[in-house]
Design a protein around this motif. Structure first.
Motif, PDB file in Angstrom:
ATOM      1  N   GLY A 112       0.769  -1.291  -0.041  1.00 54.49           N
ATOM      2  CA  GLY A 112       0.078  -0.132   0.096  1.00 54.49           C
ATOM      3  C   GLY A 112       0.728   1.271  -0.101  1.00 54.49           C
ATOM      4  N   ALA A 113       0.134   2.409   0.026  1.00 59.30           N
ATOM      5  CA  ALA A 113       0.890   3.638  -0.085  1.00 59.30           C
ATOM      6  C   ALA A 113       2.176   3.765   1.131  1.00 59.30           C
ATOM      7  CB  ALA A 113       0.089   4.601  -0.008  1.00 59.30           C
ATOM      8  N   LEU A 114       1.755   3.408   2.154  1.00 51.25           N
ATOM      9  CA  LEU A 114       2.550   3.465   3.358  1.00 51.25           C
ATOM     10  C   LEU A 114       3.328   2.343   3.923  1.00 51.25           C
ATOM     11  CD1 LEU A 114       0.369   6.057   5.617  1.00 51.25           C
ATOM     12  CD2 LEU A 114       2.363   6.378   4.027  1.00 51.25           C
ATOM     13  N   THR A 115       3.009   1.120   3.230  1.00 49.92           N
ATOM     14  CA  THR A 115       3.661  -0.051   3.534  1.00 49.92           C
ATOM     15  C   THR A 115       5.052   0.036   3.585  1.00 49.92           C
ATOM     16  OG1 THR A 115       1.736  -1.222   2.505  1.00 49.92           O
ATOM     17  CG2 THR A 115       3.848  -2.664   3.007  1.00 49.92           C
ATOM     18  N   GLY A 116       5.757  -0.411   4.908  1.00 49.80           N
ATOM     19  CA  GLY A 116       7.090   0.048   4.914  1.00 49.80           C
ATOM     20  C   GLY A 116       7.619   0.949   5.381  1.00 49.80           C
ATOM     21  N   ILE A 117       6.725   2.365   5.331  1.00 49.00           N
ATOM     22  CA  ILE A 117       7.189   3.541   5.592  1.00 49.00           C
ATOM     23  C   ILE A 117       7.161   3.767   7.159  1.00 49.00           C
ATOM     24  CG2 ILE A 117       6.789   6.041   5.381  1.00 49.00           C
ATOM     25  CD1 ILE A 117       7.718   4.758   2.832  1.00 49.00           C
ATOM     26  N   PRO A 118       8.190   3.961   7.833  1.00 49.51           N
ATOM     27  CA  PRO A 118       7.880   4.344   9.560  1.00 49.51           C
ATOM     28  C   PRO A 118       7.081   5.555   9.621  1.00 49.51           C
ATOM     29  CG  PRO A 118      10.443   3.901   8.768  1.00 49.51           C
ATOM     30  CD  PRO A 118       9.570   4.175   7.469  1.00 49.51           C
ATOM     31  N   CYS A 119       6.480   5.467  10.730  1.00 50.82           N
ATOM     32  CA  CYS A 119       5.668   6.521  11.209  1.00 50.82           C
ATOM     33  C   CYS A 119       5.454   6.889  12.876  1.00 50.82           C
ATOM     34  CB  CYS A 119       4.264   6.772  10.424  1.00 50.82           C
ATOM     35  SG  CYS A 119       3.217   5.643  11.195  1.00 50.82           S
ATOM     36  N   ASP A 121      -9.168   5.832  15.502  1.00 49.23           N
ATOM     37  CA  ASP A 121      -9.298   6.032  13.923  1.00 49.23           C
ATOM     38  C   ASP A 121      -8.269   6.380  13.143  1.00 49.23           C
ATOM     39  OD1 ASP A 121     -11.967   5.145  14.609  1.00 49.23           O
ATOM     40  OD2 ASP A 121     -12.844   7.088  14.179  1.00 49.23           O
ATOM     41  N   VAL A 122      -7.463   7.527  13.548  1.00 41.89           N
ATOM     42  CA  VAL A 122      -6.387   7.769  12.576  1.00 41.89           C
ATOM     43  C   VAL A 122      -5.248   6.595  12.537  1.00 41.89           C
ATOM     44  CG1 VAL A 122      -5.061   8.923  14.404  1.00 41.89           C
ATOM     45  CG2 VAL A 122      -4.899   9.665  12.195  1.00 41.89           C
ATOM     46  N   VAL A 123      -5.031   5.834  13.902  1.00 43.00           N
ATOM     47  CA  VAL A 123      -4.007   4.941  13.770  1.00 43.00           C
ATOM     48  C   VAL A 123      -4.503   3.738  12.838  1.00 43.00           C
ATOM     49  CG1 VAL A 123      -2.934   3.035  15.477  1.00 43.00           C
ATOM     50  CG2 VAL A 123      -3.381   5.484  16.114  1.00 43.00           C
ATOM     51  N   ARG A 124      -6.114   3.261  13.149  1.00 40.10           N
ATOM     52  CA  ARG A 124      -6.290   2.190  12.251  1.00 40.10           C
ATOM     53  C   ARG A 124      -6.309   2.651  10.485  1.00 40.10           C
ATOM     54  NH1 ARG A 124     -10.613   1.002  14.963  1.00 40.10           N
ATOM     55  NH2 ARG A 124     -11.766   2.854  14.234  1.00 40.10           N
ATOM     56  N   ALA A 125      -6.544   3.989  10.313  1.00 39.74           N
ATOM     57  CA  ALA A 125      -6.304   4.316   8.962  1.00 39.74           C
ATOM     58  C   ALA A 125      -4.794   4.274   8.365  1.00 39.74           C
ATOM     59  CB  ALA A 125      -6.709   5.703   8.740  1.00 39.74           C
ATOM     60  N   LEU A 126      -4.120   4.518   9.419  1.00 39.74           N
ATOM     61  CA  LEU A 126      -2.567   4.314   9.048  1.00 39.74           C
ATOM     62  C   LEU A 126      -2.137   3.153   8.779  1.00 39.74           C
ATOM     63  CD1 LEU A 126      -0.689   6.874  11.471  1.00 39.74           C
ATOM     64  CD2 LEU A 126      -0.734   6.894   9.139  1.00 39.74           C
ATOM     65  N   ARG A 127      -2.574   2.132   9.668  1.00 41.89           N
ATOM     66  CA  ARG A 127      -2.509   0.574   9.526  1.00 41.89           C
ATOM     67  C   ARG A 127      -3.007   0.197   8.302  1.00 41.89           C
ATOM     68  NH1 ARG A 127      -0.345  -1.551  14.331  1.00 41.89           N
ATOM     69  NH2 ARG A 127      -1.075  -0.417  16.357  1.00 41.89           N
ATOM     70  N   ASP A 128      -4.249   0.678   8.006  1.00 43.25           N
ATOM     71  CA  ASP A 128      -4.928   0.127   6.650  1.00 43.25           C
ATOM     72  C   ASP A 128      -4.262   0.636   5.533  1.00 43.25           C
ATOM     73  OD1 ASP A 128      -6.909  -0.829   8.159  1.00 43.25           O
ATOM     74  OD2 ASP A 128      -8.542   0.657   7.875  1.00 43.25           O
ATOM     75  N   ALA A 129      -3.511   1.673   5.510  1.00 45.73           N
ATOM     76  CA  ALA A 129      -2.840   2.318   4.434  1.00 45.73           C
ATOM     77  C   ALA A 129      -1.197   1.484   4.559  1.00 45.73           C
ATOM     78  CB  ALA A 129      -2.483   3.601   4.682  1.00 45.73           C
ATOM     79  N   GLY A 130      -1.077   0.743   5.364  1.00 47.39           N
ATOM     80  CA  GLY A 130       0.161  -0.100   5.517  1.00 47.39           C
ATOM     81  C   GLY A 130       1.391   0.138   6.339  1.00 47.39           C
ATOM     82  N   ALA A 131       1.162   1.517   7.116  1.00 45.13           N
ATOM     83  CA  ALA A 131       2.062   2.093   7.942  1.00 45.13           C
ATOM     84  C   ALA A 131       2.105   1.305   9.071  1.00 45.13           C
ATOM     85  CB  ALA A 131       1.788   3.386   8.351  1.00 45.13           C
TER      86      ALA A 131
END
Length: 111
Positions: free
Chosen positions: A64-71, A101-111
């Motif tokens: 996904g767009a954020l998969t593997g990107i540290p945050c 919700d914001v953490v779940r959205a980050l996880r859903d995007a692969g973060a």
């Protein structure tokens, strides 16, 4: 690494692994945080473990767009099972049973 888009390109091209990116990020945190005090806590081993597991998805082109990107997640957003004290001694030790919700959205995007 200064730009998220450059990190995404390097991950997708196998120039850099997710684990290497996480290690680089924590190296920078160790270098700068003593004077900044930006992090209430870090979860380096967890981040490295997650980076190793997502590397397979990246290698298979399923990132996904954020998969593997540290945050980093600010201490006022609930992260399931992680202390969320909002910088307050009153909330010290609070372990939420859910993700914000914001953490779940980050996880859903692969973060």
């Amino acid at each position: 690494m200064s730009r998220m888009s450059e990190a995404r390109r390097m991950l997708d091209a196998s120039i850099l692994s997710a684990e290497e990116l996480v290690r680089e990020s924590f190296s920078r945190i160790r270098e700068t945080d003593p004077s900044l005090g930006a992090f209430a806590s870090t979860r380096e081993e967890r981040a490295l473990s997650e980076a190793r597991s997502v590397q397979i998805r990246i290698s298979e082109g399923e990132a996904g767009a954020l998969t593997g990107i540290p945050c980093a997640v600010k201490d006022n957003f609930c992260v399931e099972g992680e202390e969320t004290a909002c910088g307050s001694a009153v909330l010290s030790g609070h372990l939420p049973a859910y993700d914000a919700d914001v953490v779940r959205a980050l996880r859903d995007a692969g973060a």
